[in-house]
Design an enzyme around this catalytic site. Structure first.
Site, short mmCIF file in Angstrom:
data_model
loop_
_atom_site.label_atom_id
_atom_site.label_comp_id
_atom_site.label_asym_id
_atom_site.label_seq_id
_atom_site.Cartn_x
_atom_site.Cartn_y
_atom_site.Cartn_z
N ARG A 195 0.84 -1.21 0.00
CA ARG A 195 0.00 0.00 0.00
C ARG A 195 0.88 1.26 0.00
O ARG A 195 1.65 1.48 0.95
CB ARG A 195 -0.86 -0.02 1.26
CG ARG A 195 -1.65 1.23 1.49
CD ARG A 195 -2.24 1.27 2.89
NE ARG A 195 -2.96 2.49 3.10
CZ ARG A 195 -3.20 3.04 4.28
NH1 ARG A 195 -2.77 2.45 5.38
NH2 ARG A 195 -3.85 4.16 4.37
N TYR B 164 4.47 4.82 2.91
CA TYR B 164 4.53 3.98 4.10
C TYR B 164 5.71 3.00 4.12
O TYR B 164 5.88 2.27 5.10
CB TYR B 164 3.22 3.19 4.25
CG TYR B 164 2.00 4.09 4.39
CD1 TYR B 164 1.90 4.98 5.45
CD2 TYR B 164 0.97 4.05 3.46
CE1 TYR B 164 0.80 5.82 5.58
CE2 TYR B 164 -0.14 4.88 3.58
CZ TYR B 164 -0.21 5.77 4.65
OH TYR B 164 -1.31 6.59 4.78
N ASN C 232 -1.72 2.57 16.20
CA ASN C 232 -1.75 3.21 14.89
C ASN C 232 -3.14 2.92 14.35
O ASN C 232 -3.41 1.82 13.87
CB ASN C 232 -0.67 2.66 13.96
CG ASN C 232 -0.66 3.40 12.63
OD1 ASN C 232 -1.61 4.12 12.29
ND2 ASN C 232 0.40 3.22 11.86
N ALA D 182 -6.69 5.59 9.32
CA ALA D 182 -7.54 6.77 9.07
C ALA D 182 -8.57 7.00 10.18
O ALA D 182 -9.14 8.09 10.27
CB ALA D 182 -8.23 6.63 7.72
N ASP E 155 -12.95 7.79 23.07
CA ASP E 155 -13.68 7.50 24.32
C ASP E 155 -13.18 6.19 24.94
O ASP E 155 -13.04 6.09 26.16
CB ASP E 155 -15.18 7.39 24.06
CG ASP E 155 -15.88 8.74 23.99
OD1 ASP E 155 -15.25 9.77 24.29
OD2 ASP E 155 -17.08 8.76 23.62
N HIS F 265 2.42 6.79 14.10
CA HIS F 265 2.18 6.81 12.65
C HIS F 265 3.50 6.64 11.92
O HIS F 265 4.52 7.21 12.34
CB HIS F 265 1.55 8.14 12.22
CG HIS F 265 0.23 8.39 12.86
ND1 HIS F 265 -0.91 7.75 12.48
CD2 HIS F 265 -0.10 9.19 13.90
CE1 HIS F 265 -1.91 8.15 13.26
NE2 HIS F 265 -1.44 9.02 14.12
N SER G 273 3.87 7.67 8.66
CA SER G 273 4.02 8.95 7.96
C SER G 273 3.78 10.09 8.96
O SER G 273 3.48 9.85 10.12
CB SER G 273 3.01 9.03 6.81
OG SER G 273 1.69 9.14 7.33
#
Ligand code: DQA
Length: 147
Positions: A19, A24, A75, A78, A88, A101, A103
């Site tokens: 991906r 990444y 991680n 999105a 929460d 992350h 990136s």
């Protein structure tokens, strides 16, 4: 006392390796996890890794960690930018929490600039590729020593 770290990987991270390698890198998720696990074990921790493309699975993994783990390294992919429910859930976990992350979302598209998780974690490490996971482990080590 448990010395378990829950390592959480959110949506699409199962595709690491193929991906967007220009963003990444080429390492697979398994490679990141095994490297993290090896360093964590050397530092005296055990690691439970959960990857899911479903928000609810990640939330339930955090719930389970409330009894089992000293730290959560997350991680969230999105979901970092949209999931108040995951924030929460993290708020209910009393141990160390590190957002990680590969990136640097702050240097990317505007929708990645918000982290809904940022207020629910001790801190965030982003933008160092595979090294982000090593730095996250270092943060866990230092913060669990203190507590
Ligand atoms: C990511 C950054 C997120 O914005 C993105 O949605 C991901 C990966 C990272 O590790 O750089 O899936 O969390």
């Amino acid at each position: 006392m448990s010395n378990e770290i829950l390592l959480l990987s959110g949506p699409n991270l199962d595709l690491l390796g193929s991906r967007n390698p220009e963003v990444y890198g080429t390492q697979t998720l398994d490679e990141h996890v095994e490297h993290f696990r090896q360093l964590a074990v050397e530092a005296g921790f055990s690691v439970r890794h959960v990857q899911s493309n479903f928000e609810g699975d990640l939330i339930e993994a955090v719930h389970a960690a409330r009894d089992d783990a000293v730290a959560v390294v997350i991680n969230a992919g999105a979901l970092t930018h949209s999931s108040w429910a995951l924030a929460d859930a993290l708020d209910t976990f009393d141990g160390v929490k590190i957002e990680v992350h590969l990136s640097n979302p702050a240097a990317r598209e505007p929708f990645r600039h918000l982290s809904t998780l940022a207020g629910s974690v001790n801190g965030s490490i982003a933008g160092f590729g595979a090294t982000s996971y090593e730095l996250a482990l270092d943060a866990v080590r230092r913060l669990t020593e203190k507590s």
